[in-house]
Scaffold this active site. Structure first.
Site, short mmCIF file in Angstrom:
data_model
loop_
_atom_site.label_atom_id
_atom_site.label_comp_id
_atom_site.label_asym_id
_atom_site.label_seq_id
_atom_site.Cartn_x
_atom_site.Cartn_y
_atom_site.Cartn_z
N ARG A 75 0.87 -9.56 6.84
CA ARG A 75 2.26 -9.48 7.28
C ARG A 75 2.44 -8.65 8.55
O ARG A 75 3.54 -8.53 9.05
CB ARG A 75 3.15 -8.97 6.14
CG ARG A 75 3.18 -9.99 5.00
CD ARG A 75 4.02 -9.54 3.84
NE ARG A 75 5.43 -9.37 4.22
CZ ARG A 75 6.36 -8.91 3.40
NH1 ARG A 75 6.05 -8.57 2.16
NH2 ARG A 75 7.59 -8.78 3.80
N LYS A 112 1.64 8.05 3.29
CA LYS A 112 1.04 6.72 3.45
C LYS A 112 0.33 6.56 4.79
O LYS A 112 -0.12 5.47 5.13
CB LYS A 112 2.14 5.67 3.31
CG LYS A 112 2.78 5.66 1.91
CD LYS A 112 3.93 4.68 1.81
CE LYS A 112 5.20 5.39 1.45
NZ LYS A 112 6.35 4.48 1.29
N HIS A 152 -6.40 -12.56 9.69
CA HIS A 152 -5.42 -11.48 9.58
C HIS A 152 -6.00 -10.13 9.99
O HIS A 152 -5.38 -9.10 9.75
CB HIS A 152 -4.88 -11.41 8.14
CG HIS A 152 -4.17 -12.65 7.71
ND1 HIS A 152 -3.10 -13.16 8.41
CD2 HIS A 152 -4.37 -13.48 6.66
CE1 HIS A 152 -2.67 -14.26 7.79
NE2 HIS A 152 -3.42 -14.48 6.74
N ARG A 178 17.29 1.45 -2.78
CA ARG A 178 16.22 0.67 -3.41
C ARG A 178 16.57 0.32 -4.84
O ARG A 178 17.23 1.10 -5.54
CB ARG A 178 14.91 1.49 -3.40
CG ARG A 178 14.48 2.01 -2.04
CD ARG A 178 14.15 0.90 -1.06
NE ARG A 178 13.10 0.02 -1.53
CZ ARG A 178 11.79 0.25 -1.40
NH1 ARG A 178 11.37 1.32 -0.77
NH2 ARG A 178 10.90 -0.60 -1.88
N PRO A 180 0.82 -1.21 0.00
CA PRO A 180 0.00 0.00 0.00
C PRO A 180 0.86 1.26 0.00
O PRO A 180 1.48 1.59 1.00
CB PRO A 180 -0.81 -0.10 1.30
CG PRO A 180 -0.40 -1.37 1.96
CD PRO A 180 0.80 -1.90 1.28
N GLU A 181 0.91 1.91 -1.14
CA GLU A 181 1.59 3.20 -1.23
C GLU A 181 0.50 4.28 -1.29
O GLU A 181 -0.67 3.98 -1.07
CB GLU A 181 2.50 3.23 -2.46
CG GLU A 181 3.71 2.29 -2.31
CD GLU A 181 4.81 2.55 -3.33
OE1 GLU A 181 4.77 3.61 -3.99
OE2 GLU A 181 5.69 1.71 -3.47
#
Ligand code: ZN
Length: 270
Positions: A132, A60, A113, A260, A2-3
């Site tokens: 996660r 974000k 989750h 990155r 999710p950006e």
């Protein structure tokens, strides 16, 4: 991941479907998900009885504004709940998501989750689901630790974020304290559109370069939101060995910039 475009979708969903509803209960099955000293009892104490009066976003980070227990929708917020979505977090309101792209094995119950949820007094709920569990919620986050939001950044704010620094352009764009909401895929897409090399020092950009960067930042983000997420950029399918520039078909270069993996076109990005 999710950006900004995904979180903007969550924000719009919360604004459309949850605003004005009052919190009757808070479920916190995963204590790890409560950040900055918050615990289950503290979360219930702080939130139950309050109406949602605003849904905002900075980079974000999603921000839900909560009114006083007696307040009506649109009243002045008294408390802010911050939500980080980490690498895999999603928002659901009454079982509905804004984007349904994360797939689950049918054998797995996705509700296992669910890390945090608010039940409204009409029986519906707002849920954060995060396989996660790298996201989290916190009360009254320090919003000013983040730079101006990338989607609404002015030319002056972009210029100030670059600040004439000798740091690589892409590294600076990823620095959330300078400008908030640009992740790895977005940075590569925007720099490709703006014809700027990612490793170029910020201080080497001309005024025309900065104007072009600003323009492509806003239009690029708008296109990604419309397309359904940060993975919908034009460069995205070519981010692989042997991938070529969608504009001029030169083979893309790859290197680590700003920590990155970075892909760019050596022919038209300078
Ligand atoms: Zn090219």
């Amino acid at each position: 991941v999710p950006e900004l475009p995904e979180v903007e979708g969550y924000r719009a969903l919360a604004e459309e479907r949850a605003l004005g509803r009052r919190i009757a209960a808070v479920n916190t099955p995963d204590p790890w998900y409560l950040k900055r000293g918050l615990d289950a009892a503290g979360a219930a104490d702080a939130l139950v009885g309050r109406p949602l009066v605003g849904a905002r976003r900075r980079g974000k980070l999603m921000l839900l504004d909560l009114g006083a227990p007696s307040a009506r929708p649109g009243s002045t917020p008294e408390l802010v709940l911050g939500m980080h979505f980490g690498m895999s977090g999603r928002l659901l309101v009454d079982g509905q998501a804004s984007v349904d792209r994360l797939l689950y094995s049918p054998a797995v119950d996705p509700t296992r989750h669910d890390r945090f949820s608010m039940v409204f007094d009409d029986g519906g709920k707002l849920v954060m689901r995060d396989p996660r569990r790298l996201g989290g919620v916190l009360l009254d986050p320090d919003e000013d630790r983040l730079g101006p939001d990338a989607l609404h950044a002015t030319l002056g704010e972009v210029r100030a974020a670059l600040g004439g620094s000798t740091v690589a352009l892409k590294a600076r764009l990823l620095d959330q304290a300078r400008i908030a909401g640009i992740g790895n895929l977005i940075a590569d897409e925007v720099l490709w559109r703006a014809a700027l090399a990612p490793a170029r020092p910020c201080s080497s950009l001309t005024s025309a370069d900065v104007r072009r960067l600003h323009r492509h930042l806003l239009t690029g983000l708008a296109d990604l939101i419309r397309g359904g997420g940060s993975h919908t950029g034009e460069l995205q399918p070519e981010r692989r060995p042997g991938g070529t520039c969608p504009r001029d078909r030169a083979e893309l270069s790859r290197a680590v910039v700003g920590g990155r993996t970075t892909w760019w076109c050596p022919r038209h990005q300078h």
